[in-house]
Every structure is written in structure tokens, then in C-alpha cells.
Design a protein around this motif. Sequence first.
Motif, short mmCIF file in Angstrom:
data_model
loop_
_atom_site.label_atom_id
_atom_site.label_comp_id
_atom_site.label_asym_id
_atom_site.label_seq_id
_atom_site.Cartn_x
_atom_site.Cartn_y
_atom_site.Cartn_z
N SER A 196 45.87 55.90 37.74
CA SER A 196 45.95 54.47 37.44
C SER A 196 47.37 53.93 37.53
CB SER A 196 45.40 54.19 36.03
OG SER A 196 44.06 54.57 35.93
N LYS A 200 48.76 50.97 40.03
CA LYS A 200 49.40 49.74 39.55
C LYS A 200 50.73 49.52 40.26
CE LYS A 200 47.42 50.06 34.90
NZ LYS A 200 47.73 50.37 33.48
N GLY A 203 50.47 48.05 43.71
CA GLY A 203 49.92 46.72 43.90
C GLY A 203 48.42 46.61 43.86
N PHE A 204 47.71 47.66 43.45
CA PHE A 204 46.27 47.54 43.29
C PHE A 204 45.96 46.59 42.14
CE2 PHE A 204 46.51 51.14 45.98
CZ PHE A 204 45.26 51.40 46.51
N THR A 205 44.97 45.75 42.30
CA THR A 205 44.61 44.78 41.27
C THR A 205 43.81 45.46 40.16
OG1 THR A 205 42.49 44.17 42.27
CG2 THR A 205 44.47 42.99 43.05
N PRO A 206 43.75 44.84 38.97
CA PRO A 206 42.90 45.41 37.90
C PRO A 206 41.45 45.59 38.34
CG PRO A 206 44.38 43.77 36.99
CD PRO A 206 44.54 43.70 38.48
N GLU A 207 40.94 44.64 39.14
CA GLU A 207 39.56 44.74 39.61
C GLU A 207 39.37 45.94 40.53
OE1 GLU A 207 40.54 40.85 38.15
OE2 GLU A 207 41.45 42.01 39.78
N GLN A 208 40.34 46.18 41.40
CA GLN A 208 40.25 47.33 42.30
C GLN A 208 40.32 48.64 41.52
OE1 GLN A 208 43.55 46.19 44.82
NE2 GLN A 208 42.18 45.70 46.53
N HIS A 210 39.46 49.09 38.44
CA HIS A 210 38.19 49.21 37.71
C HIS A 210 37.10 49.79 38.63
CE1 HIS A 210 35.12 48.30 34.72
NE2 HIS A 210 34.38 47.81 35.70
N ASP A 242 33.75 42.34 46.68
CA ASP A 242 35.17 41.99 46.53
C ASP A 242 36.07 43.22 46.42
OD1 ASP A 242 34.43 39.36 46.61
OD2 ASP A 242 34.54 39.05 44.43
N THR A 243 35.52 44.33 45.96
CA THR A 243 36.33 45.55 45.81
C THR A 243 35.82 46.70 46.69
OG1 THR A 243 34.98 46.20 43.89
CG2 THR A 243 37.03 44.99 43.45
#
Length: 264
Positions: A196, A200, A203-208, A210, A242-243
Motif C-alpha cells: 500500500s 501511494k 500515485g495510485f488513488t485510494p479507489e485503486q 481499495h 473505474d478501477t
Amino acid sequence: MTKLIDPTAIIHDGAKLHPSVRVGAYSVIHADVTIGEGTVVGEHCVIDGLTTIGKNNVFYRFCSIGGNPQDKKYSGEKTSLEIGDGNTIREFVTINTGTTQDVGTTRLGDDNWIMAYVHIAHDCQIGSHTILANSVQLAGHIHIDDWAIVGGSSAAHQYIHIGAHSMTGGMSAIRQDIPPYILGAGQPYRPAGINSEGLKRRGFTPEQIHAIKDAYKIIYMRKLSTIEATEEIVRYQKDHPDTASVLEPFVHFFETASRGVSRG
């Protein structure tokens, strides 16, 4: 070029060095070697074989690059080594050329951090932005994808595939393939979650992140077979468009795994 090459260094006829290449004391560059702009070769290095090195690499002292493969089947065939741009290769690293039993070329991409005493054996295919910590030992034919990190004194069995963005703790014995994004360690290696923090930072988003955690649960917590887990991830992708793209490396990895996947 003369001012940048120490007078004790030996540059064999036929070697092709960009005028900006620096070569330290007592290093030897053999005839079939090509070295690109801005690369620095430290003291007491040997660069041999049919070896092509790109721009802005740094080889610290006592590296042995492009030596013959340590494979008893090797009988002098003209195999090669390719190294990209911007790599840092620390003391006593050894990287061998390929063999005709595989693609014939060992490859190292760009912007890799290869620490002291690492061995990269014949036909390994190392991506870009990886970190191989001190004394990592890679047997032949290993594939390591972009952004993977392998902890110090870890050893990997031949033909292993280590997925992108994974992080392996030190002293690990890697005997099966490690999927992308996975965090793990041990003798033998065991998965322990996803990387994780590394995701982060990249640049991975929180949604990705998850979605990757959900895929981890499918693979490691539901006691599914590899085929069943892959099918479940594909269904998850359809339900979460989206992911979906960040899970494609999982799907591709499971479809191509050759030594079995590390499941713990």
C-alpha cells in the motif's frame, strides 16, 4: 575522451565509448562493449561480452558486467547483455550474458538501483525502477517487472516471475511466482498483504488501492484455485469499471505464471 579515462584502464580495440564516458583506474573494457553518453565506470571494473550499456549509468568499483553465463550447457555461443539508462550499480555486482536455451540476452531496463553483491544470472529480464538490495541472488531466466523491490540477501529460484510494484522482505527464499502489488517475505516466501505505501508513493488513488486490496482477498482469503480467482477478478473488473485497469496485471500474471503462484 583521454582525460576522462584513467591511464591505468585498458580499453580494448573495438570497444565503443561515447566521448563523455568516464573509466576509473584499472578497469577493463573489452572489445564488444558499447557504452553510452554520461556513463561512469568506477575503479577495478570489468565489462566484457557482447554488452550494450545506455546513458548515465554509474558502475561502482569492482563490478563484473557481461561475463559468460554460469551455465554448464554454455559452450561459447555469442549471447549478449543489454543495460538501459540511468541505472546505479553498486560494488561487486555481477551480471551475466544470456544463453541460447532462452532469449540469448540478459536485460536490465532504466533507473534501477542495484545494491552491492547482487548477482543477476543469465537471461534475467529486469524491468525499470526496481530495487535489488544488498546480496540479492537471482538464478537464471528470472523476470522482474517495473517498480518491484527485493530485500537484501533474498534468493530466487530460476524461472521465477516477480510482479510489478511488489515488495519482498529481506532473507526471503522465493520459489514460486510473486503477483504484482504483493507484500511478503519468509523462508519460504509468504504473502502478507499489498504494498500500500509503495502504491501511494507512486500515485495510485485510494479507489485503486481499495480495488487491489479486494483482489488480494479474492486470491488469498477465499481458498479459490488460480483459475477460479482469475475468473472472480474478471467479474470484479466488470462490476468496477473505474478501477478495472489496475487489476489487469493480476489477470495477465495468473494467465502466464509458469512456476505456480506463491499462495502462503
